[in-house]
Enzyme design. Structure first.
Site, mmCIF file in Angstrom:
data_model
loop_
_atom_site.group_PDB
_atom_site.id
_atom_site.type_symbol
_atom_site.label_atom_id
_atom_site.label_comp_id
_atom_site.label_asym_id
_atom_site.label_seq_id
_atom_site.Cartn_x
_atom_site.Cartn_y
_atom_site.Cartn_z
ATOM 1 C CG ASP A 100 21.008 28.498 19.980
ATOM 2 O OD1 ASP A 100 20.886 29.661 19.538
ATOM 3 O OD2 ASP A 100 21.410 28.262 21.132
ATOM 4 C CD GLU A 150 22.493 33.413 23.447
ATOM 5 O OE1 GLU A 150 23.094 33.955 24.382
ATOM 6 O OE2 GLU A 150 21.385 32.880 23.593
#
Ligand SMILES: [Zn+2]
Ligand SMILES: [Zn+2]
Length: 396
Positions: free
Chosen positions: A81, A139
């Site tokens: 991400d 995350e």
């Protein structure tokens, strides 16, 4: 197999960089990484490994590489991400998505792991065990993608798990390790104090929520200075104190929000208990009603000492010219949701220096000007390959 693996990685250095640039140009924030996940899944199409998509609470991907010989099962994890930051670099492959940037290096984590996985798939006949490649979303945002990956049950039988993070504190070629607690845990809390409003001239007829809230702000700092062992580390910050009202009106309620960081689970428990105690005291002392929401997000990251010793020894034993220096890393007050894996599975998370060449002081992760030295990507791939080979006792 090891020699072959290292040579394969070296010959695919440019491909790792190309993948990283594609990801960098097309970043997506946590839990919204649909296209990124599709790109990763497409890469594995037609390859001789089992792939599961949409794992967990987001777009997680697990690729299982079953070796030709029996043995242990390990996980290699990379997050994919990006963060909600507007990129301010002049890179030709700068983010195309306004307000979103791969400013934490997760593009690099994913790129090296895709190519390493592909090499391992090609060499799997010689592999004595199983490797699960964990492409993890989200995350950056609690509850964190790792939680969902674990809850899927697909990682239940792992004997060990490894992950890396790119940090521009050191140049490419430097690899850092840290045994035991390595990164901070974090908690979000919100306190709503409900008093009784009134006229500024008649405080005796009211219960002033602002006075109670102000007392709370100063009292909680005494947890750090008076309750915490001076050799332990903790931080409490009130980032928001919403008491907007009128100058001569006693405010009936206020809302405070704060952040807590700690390096051990024991410190987390101590701070939580003490905050509750202070809140109870405020209710009695000021005659107000308090509503406390206390959410421990990511736990502190604990690196298994034996596994970390293995990582250190294996990295130090290599004479690979790309892995130039192996150092002990300091504790780091940032948080990482890799810590959830580390709570359940013996884990080692280590650091790859990526400071851009010719720069005195690099912009740190999450800065809109964050950049990496792409040479670090091959260092990451080779370091993890080295650790995998020594875990499986593959010596040549
Ligand atoms: Zn980050
Ligand atoms: Zn990160």
């Amino acid at each position: 197999m090891k020699k072959q693996l290292m040579e394969m990685l070296e010959s695919r250095k440019d491909e790792i960089i190309q993948i990283r640039r594609h990801l960098h140009e097309n970043p997506e924030v946590s839990f919204k990484e649909e296209k990124t996940a599709q790109y990763i899944a497409d890469f594995y199409q037609g390859k001789d490994a089992e792939i599961e998509t949409n794992v967990g609470n987001g777009y997680g991907i697990i690729v299982t590489i079953k070796g030709g010989k029996p043995g242990k099962t390990i996980g290699l994890r990379a997050d994919f991400d990006a963060v909600p930051v507007d990129e301010e670099t002049n890179l030709p492959f700068k983010s195309k998505n306004k307000g979103v940037m791969h400013a934490c290096g997760h593009d690099g984590h994913t790129a090296y792991l895709m190519v390493l996985a592909d090499c391992l798939i090609q060499l799997k006949a010689s592999l004595p065990g199983t490797i699960k490649i964990i492409h993890q979303p989200a995350e950056e945002t609690p509850p964190g993608g790792s939680k969902g990956m674990l809850e899927s049950g697909l990682l239940d039988n792992l004997d060990a798990i490894f992950g890396i993070h790119l940090f521009p504190t050191d140049p490419a070629g430097v690899v850092g390790w840290r045994s035991g607690y390595a990164m901070a845990g974090r908690t979000y809390f919100k306190l709503i104090i409900q008093g009784v409003g009134g006229h500024g001239s008649s405080p005796h007829l009211a219960n002033d929520a602002i006075v109670a809230g102000s007392y709370f702000v100063t009292a909680i700092q005494s947890i750090i200075s008076r309750r915490l062992n001076p050799f332990d580390v903790g931080v409490i910050t009130i980032g928001s104190f919403d008491g907007k009202g009128s100058f001569n009106v006693i405010k009936d309620s206020v809302e405070l929000e704060g952040d807590v960081r700690y390096m051990t689970t024991e410190t987390q428990q101590l701070i939580e208990k003490e905050i509750h105690r202070i809140v109870d005291g405020i209710e009695t002392e000021f005659g107000v009603k308090c509503q406390l929401t206390y959410t421990a997000d990511y736990p502190p990251l604990y690196n298994n000492p034996e596994l970390t010793a293995q990582v250190k020894a294996s990295l130090e034993s290599t004479n690979d010219p790309d892995i130039k220096q192996v150092i002990e890393f300091p504790m780091f007050s940032g948080s990482e949701d890799f810590s959830y894996y580390a709570q359940k599975i013996p884990a080692a998370f280590f650091y790859i220096g990526c400071k851009p060449k010719g720069v005195e002081k690099a912009y740190f992760n999450h800065n809109p000007k964050f950049e990496i030295d792409e040479d670090a990507l091959l260092v990451a791939a080779k370091s993890v390959a080295q650790v995998v080979c020594s875990y499986f006792q593959i010596n040549d």
